[in-house]
Enzyme design. Structure first.
Site: not given
Ligand SMILES: NC(=O)c1ccc[n+]([C@@H]2O[C@H](COP(=O)([O-])OP(=O)(O)OC[C@H]3O[C@@H](n4cnc5c(N)ncnc54)[C@H](OP(=O)(O)O)[C@@H]3O)[C@@H](O)[C@H]2O)c1
Length: 250
Positions: A16-17, A65, A157, A159
Protein backbone atom coordinates in the site's frame (compact mmCIF):
# COMPACT_ATOMS: atom_id res chain seq x y z
CA UNK A 1 7.01 -7.54 -27.22
CA UNK A 2 6.23 -9.77 -24.22
CA UNK A 3 6.81 -8.10 -20.89
CA UNK A 4 9.19 -9.75 -18.43
CA UNK A 5 6.60 -10.81 -15.82
CA UNK A 6 3.69 -11.38 -18.24
CA UNK A 7 1.52 -14.30 -17.07
CA UNK A 8 2.87 -14.09 -13.52
CA UNK A 9 0.89 -13.30 -10.38
CA UNK A 10 2.71 -11.32 -7.70
CA UNK A 11 1.86 -10.82 -4.04
CA UNK A 12 3.47 -7.82 -2.36
CA UNK A 13 2.95 -7.52 1.38
CA UNK A 14 2.93 -3.90 2.53
CA UNK A 15 2.17 -2.92 -1.06
CA UNK A 16 0.00 0.00 0.00
CA UNK A 17 2.84 2.41 0.73
CA UNK A 18 6.56 3.16 0.48
CA UNK A 19 8.92 0.56 -0.94
CA UNK A 20 6.09 -1.99 -1.36
CA UNK A 21 4.10 0.44 -3.51
CA UNK A 22 7.11 1.08 -5.78
CA UNK A 23 7.56 -2.69 -6.13
CA UNK A 24 3.86 -3.11 -7.07
CA UNK A 25 4.12 -0.39 -9.73
CA UNK A 26 7.29 -1.90 -11.16
CA UNK A 27 5.96 -5.46 -11.31
CA UNK A 28 2.67 -4.37 -12.89
CA UNK A 29 4.58 -2.33 -15.47
CA UNK A 30 6.49 -5.51 -16.32
CA UNK A 31 3.25 -7.40 -16.92
CA UNK A 32 2.51 -9.13 -13.58
CA UNK A 33 -0.95 -9.20 -12.01
CA UNK A 34 -0.32 -7.68 -8.61
CA UNK A 35 -2.01 -8.38 -5.27
CA UNK A 36 -1.44 -5.28 -3.13
CA UNK A 37 -1.50 -6.26 0.53
CA UNK A 38 -2.23 -3.77 3.31
CA UNK A 39 -3.45 -4.03 6.89
CA UNK A 40 -4.96 -0.71 8.02
CA UNK A 41 -4.59 1.77 5.23
CA UNK A 42 -7.19 0.69 2.65
CA UNK A 43 -7.15 4.07 0.92
CA UNK A 44 -3.36 3.85 0.36
CA UNK A 45 -3.79 0.34 -1.08
CA UNK A 46 -6.56 1.58 -3.38
CA UNK A 47 -4.27 4.42 -4.45
CA UNK A 48 -1.57 1.88 -5.43
CA UNK A 49 -4.19 -0.11 -7.37
CA UNK A 50 -5.42 3.05 -9.10
CA UNK A 51 -1.86 4.10 -10.05
CA UNK A 52 -1.31 0.65 -11.59
CA UNK A 53 -4.59 0.66 -13.49
CA UNK A 54 -3.83 4.18 -14.79
CA UNK A 55 -0.61 2.85 -16.30
CA UNK A 56 -2.55 -0.02 -17.95
CA UNK A 57 -1.67 -2.73 -15.42
CA UNK A 58 -3.70 -5.24 -13.43
CA UNK A 59 -3.92 -5.03 -9.64
CA UNK A 60 -6.21 -5.54 -6.69
CA UNK A 61 -5.98 -4.81 -2.97
CA UNK A 62 -6.06 -7.57 -0.36
CA UNK A 63 -6.23 -6.97 3.39
CA UNK A 64 -4.35 -9.12 5.89
CA UNK A 65 -2.27 -8.54 8.97
CA UNK A 66 0.87 -10.47 7.98
CA UNK A 67 1.59 -11.37 11.59
CA UNK A 68 -1.63 -13.44 11.83
CA UNK A 69 -1.48 -16.99 10.41
CA UNK A 70 -5.22 -17.21 9.68
CA UNK A 71 -5.28 -13.88 7.87
CA UNK A 72 -2.22 -14.73 5.77
CA UNK A 73 -3.70 -18.09 4.79
CA UNK A 74 -6.98 -16.49 3.86
CA UNK A 75 -5.18 -13.76 1.83
CA UNK A 76 -3.24 -16.40 -0.11
CA UNK A 77 -6.41 -18.45 -0.80
CA UNK A 78 -8.28 -15.33 -1.89
CA UNK A 79 -5.50 -14.25 -4.27
CA UNK A 80 -4.94 -17.72 -5.75
CA UNK A 81 -8.64 -18.54 -6.18
CA UNK A 82 -9.28 -15.28 -8.00
CA UNK A 83 -6.05 -14.63 -9.87
CA UNK A 84 -4.22 -17.95 -10.09
CA UNK A 85 -1.09 -19.29 -8.41
CA UNK A 86 1.34 -16.78 -6.97
CA UNK A 87 4.73 -17.00 -8.71
CA UNK A 88 6.39 -13.89 -7.29
CA UNK A 89 6.37 -12.90 -3.61
CA UNK A 90 7.82 -9.75 -2.10
CA UNK A 91 7.54 -9.27 1.66
CA UNK A 92 7.79 -5.55 2.32
CA UNK A 93 5.37 -5.15 5.26
CA UNK A 94 7.28 -3.95 8.27
CA UNK A 95 7.31 -1.66 11.27
CA UNK A 96 9.99 0.15 13.22
CA UNK A 97 10.05 1.42 16.81
CA UNK A 98 13.17 3.31 17.77
CA UNK A 99 13.74 2.50 21.44
CA UNK A 100 16.83 2.61 23.60
CA UNK A 101 17.60 -0.35 25.87
CA UNK A 102 16.00 1.66 28.69
CA UNK A 103 12.65 2.09 26.91
CA UNK A 104 12.43 -1.18 24.98
CA UNK A 105 9.73 -3.38 26.49
CA UNK A 106 8.80 -7.00 25.88
CA UNK A 107 5.52 -5.84 24.31
CA UNK A 108 7.35 -3.66 21.77
CA UNK A 109 9.86 -6.46 21.10
CA UNK A 110 6.98 -8.92 20.48
CA UNK A 111 5.12 -6.56 18.17
CA UNK A 112 8.21 -5.94 16.03
CA UNK A 113 9.07 -9.64 15.88
CA UNK A 114 5.51 -10.55 14.95
CA UNK A 115 5.20 -8.09 12.07
CA UNK A 116 8.76 -8.22 10.73
CA UNK A 117 9.66 -11.88 11.33
CA UNK A 118 6.36 -13.77 11.50
CA UNK A 119 5.20 -11.45 8.72
CA UNK A 120 8.03 -12.78 6.55
CA UNK A 121 7.79 -16.40 7.67
CA UNK A 122 4.02 -16.78 7.21
CA UNK A 123 3.65 -15.66 3.55
CA UNK A 124 6.74 -17.64 2.50
CA UNK A 125 5.45 -20.78 4.24
CA UNK A 126 1.96 -20.31 2.82
CA UNK A 127 3.27 -20.10 -0.76
CA UNK A 128 6.35 -22.33 -0.95
CA UNK A 129 4.58 -25.69 -1.39
CA UNK A 130 2.58 -24.47 -4.38
CA UNK A 131 5.70 -22.94 -5.89
CA UNK A 132 7.63 -26.18 -5.39
CA UNK A 133 4.82 -28.26 -6.94
CA UNK A 134 4.73 -26.00 -9.98
CA UNK A 135 8.54 -25.89 -10.12
CA UNK A 136 8.85 -22.12 -10.03
CA UNK A 137 8.97 -19.41 -7.37
CA UNK A 138 10.82 -16.12 -6.93
CA UNK A 139 10.85 -14.42 -3.54
CA UNK A 140 12.43 -11.23 -2.20
CA UNK A 141 12.19 -10.34 1.49
CA UNK A 142 12.87 -6.76 2.52
CA UNK A 143 15.31 -6.76 5.44
CA UNK A 144 17.43 -3.70 6.34
CA UNK A 145 21.04 -2.72 6.87
CA UNK A 146 19.94 -2.66 10.52
CA UNK A 147 20.11 -6.47 10.30
CA UNK A 148 23.78 -6.30 9.30
CA UNK A 149 25.33 -3.81 11.71
CA UNK A 150 24.71 -2.71 15.32
CA UNK A 151 21.80 -0.38 16.03
CA UNK A 152 22.02 0.39 19.77
CA UNK A 153 18.82 2.43 19.73
CA UNK A 154 16.94 0.00 17.56
CA UNK A 155 17.70 -3.37 19.12
CA UNK A 156 14.41 -5.14 18.39
CA UNK A 157 14.16 -3.90 14.82
CA UNK A 158 17.78 -4.89 14.11
CA UNK A 159 17.25 -8.33 15.60
CA UNK A 160 14.08 -8.82 13.54
CA UNK A 161 15.88 -7.90 10.31
CA UNK A 162 18.88 -10.09 11.14
CA UNK A 163 16.31 -12.85 11.66
CA UNK A 164 14.84 -12.23 8.22
CA UNK A 165 18.32 -12.47 6.67
CA UNK A 166 19.00 -15.78 8.47
CA UNK A 167 15.58 -17.15 7.53
CA UNK A 168 16.15 -16.35 3.86
CA UNK A 169 19.63 -17.88 3.88
CA UNK A 170 18.35 -21.18 5.26
CA UNK A 171 15.26 -21.21 3.05
CA UNK A 172 17.37 -20.63 -0.04
CA UNK A 173 19.16 -23.93 0.45
CA UNK A 174 16.01 -25.79 1.45
CA UNK A 175 13.95 -24.55 -1.49
CA UNK A 176 16.54 -24.54 -4.31
CA UNK A 177 16.62 -24.97 -7.22
CA UNK A 178 12.93 -24.38 -7.95
CA UNK A 179 12.59 -21.37 -5.72
CA UNK A 180 15.08 -18.54 -5.54
CA UNK A 181 14.79 -16.39 -2.42
CA UNK A 182 16.87 -13.32 -1.61
CA UNK A 183 16.85 -10.30 0.68
CA UNK A 184 17.11 -6.63 -0.06
CA UNK A 185 18.71 -4.61 2.73
CA UNK A 186 17.87 -0.94 2.19
CA UNK A 187 19.56 2.00 3.88
CA UNK A 188 17.66 5.19 4.62
CA UNK A 189 14.79 5.38 2.11
CA UNK A 190 12.36 8.27 1.72
CA UNK A 191 9.07 6.78 2.94
CA UNK A 192 6.64 7.41 5.80
CA UNK A 193 8.71 5.01 7.91
CA UNK A 194 11.47 7.58 8.35
CA UNK A 195 9.13 10.57 8.82
CA UNK A 196 9.40 10.26 12.61
CA UNK A 197 13.20 10.17 12.59
CA UNK A 198 14.81 12.93 14.66
CA UNK A 199 16.02 15.61 12.15
CA UNK A 200 19.51 15.74 13.69
CA UNK A 201 19.83 11.95 13.53
CA UNK A 202 18.62 11.97 9.93
CA UNK A 203 21.20 14.62 9.01
CA UNK A 204 23.98 12.64 10.68
CA UNK A 205 22.94 9.46 8.87
CA UNK A 206 22.95 11.22 5.52
CA UNK A 207 26.34 12.79 6.23
CA UNK A 208 27.68 9.30 7.02
CA UNK A 209 26.53 8.01 3.64
CA UNK A 210 29.05 8.04 0.77
CA UNK A 211 26.17 8.88 -1.59
CA UNK A 212 24.92 11.62 0.77
CA UNK A 213 21.14 11.53 0.46
CA UNK A 214 18.19 9.26 1.18
CA UNK A 215 17.33 6.57 -1.35
CA UNK A 216 14.05 6.43 -3.22
CA UNK A 217 11.48 3.61 -3.21
CA UNK A 218 12.05 3.34 -6.97
CA UNK A 219 15.76 2.66 -6.38
CA UNK A 220 14.70 -0.22 -4.13
CA UNK A 221 12.15 -1.63 -6.59
CA UNK A 222 14.87 -1.62 -9.29
CA UNK A 223 16.91 -4.05 -7.16
CA UNK A 224 13.88 -6.16 -6.27
CA UNK A 225 13.08 -6.39 -9.99
CA UNK A 226 16.59 -7.65 -10.72
CA UNK A 227 16.45 -10.28 -7.95
CA UNK A 228 13.06 -11.57 -9.17
CA UNK A 229 14.14 -11.60 -12.81
CA UNK A 230 16.05 -14.24 -14.73
CA UNK A 231 19.01 -11.83 -14.89
CA UNK A 232 19.55 -13.09 -11.32
CA UNK A 233 19.11 -16.74 -12.32
CA UNK A 234 22.19 -17.92 -10.32
CA UNK A 235 21.50 -15.75 -7.25
CA UNK A 236 19.81 -17.19 -4.17
CA UNK A 237 20.16 -16.82 -0.41
CA UNK A 238 21.85 -13.44 -0.78
CA UNK A 239 21.33 -10.11 0.92
CA UNK A 240 21.67 -7.29 -1.55
CA UNK A 241 22.56 -4.03 0.19
CA UNK A 242 21.28 -0.80 -1.38
CA UNK A 243 22.20 1.97 1.04
CA UNK A 244 24.39 4.52 -0.71
CA UNK A 245 27.47 2.78 0.71
CA UNK A 246 26.73 3.34 4.41
CA UNK A 247 26.89 -0.27 5.60
CA UNK A 248 30.51 -0.50 4.59
CA UNK A 249 31.50 2.25 7.01
CA UNK A 250 32.77 1.50 10.52
N1 LIG B 1 12.25 3.31 4.72
C1 LIG B 1 13.43 2.89 5.14
O1 LIG B 1 14.36 3.71 5.39
C2 LIG B 1 13.71 1.42 5.29
C3 LIG B 1 15.04 1.03 5.50
C4 LIG B 1 15.35 -0.31 5.64
C5 LIG B 1 14.34 -1.26 5.57
N2 LIG B 1 13.05 -0.86 5.35
C6 LIG B 1 12.06 -1.92 5.30
O2 LIG B 1 11.34 -1.84 4.09
C7 LIG B 1 10.01 -2.32 4.27
C8 LIG B 1 9.05 -1.28 3.76
O3 LIG B 1 9.23 -0.10 4.52
P1 LIG B 1 8.66 1.31 4.05
O4 LIG B 1 9.71 2.30 4.33
O5 LIG B 1 8.06 1.19 2.71
O6 LIG B 1 7.53 1.49 5.17
P2 LIG B 1 6.16 2.31 5.18
O7 LIG B 1 6.16 3.38 4.14
O8 LIG B 1 5.97 2.68 6.61
O9 LIG B 1 5.10 1.20 4.77
C9 LIG B 1 4.89 0.09 5.58
C10 LIG B 1 4.01 -0.89 4.87
O10 LIG B 1 3.90 -2.06 5.68
C11 LIG B 1 2.53 -2.37 5.85
N3 LIG B 1 2.31 -3.06 7.13
C12 LIG B 1 2.75 -2.71 8.36
N4 LIG B 1 2.34 -3.61 9.28
C13 LIG B 1 1.65 -4.57 8.60
C14 LIG B 1 1.00 -5.76 8.97
N5 LIG B 1 0.95 -6.18 10.24
N6 LIG B 1 0.38 -6.50 8.00
C15 LIG B 1 0.42 -6.10 6.70
N7 LIG B 1 1.02 -4.96 6.29
C16 LIG B 1 1.63 -4.21 7.22
C17 LIG B 1 1.81 -1.03 5.78
O11 LIG B 1 0.43 -1.25 5.50
P3 LIG B 1 -0.71 -0.11 5.79
O12 LIG B 1 -0.57 0.88 4.69
O13 LIG B 1 -2.00 -0.84 5.77
O14 LIG B 1 -0.38 0.47 7.13
C18 LIG B 1 2.60 -0.37 4.64
O15 LIG B 1 2.17 -0.84 3.40
C19 LIG B 1 9.87 -2.62 5.77
O16 LIG B 1 10.05 -4.00 5.98
C20 LIG B 1 11.00 -1.83 6.39
O17 LIG B 1 11.43 -2.39 7.61
C21 LIG B 1 12.72 0.44 5.21
Amino acid sequence: MEKEFEGKTALVTGGSRGIGRAVCLDLAQSGAKVAVNFTLNASAAEKTVEMIRNQGGEAFAVRADVSRPVEVQSMVSQVEETHGPVNLLVTSAGIVRRESHETLTYEIWKEIMEVNMDGTFLPVMALKDGMLERGFGRIVCIASIAGLRPRPNNIAYSASKAGVIGFVRSCSEALAPKIRINCLAPGLIETEMISTLDPEKRKAMIQATPIPRTGTPKEMSNVVHFLLSEKASFVTGQTYVADGGRVTLP
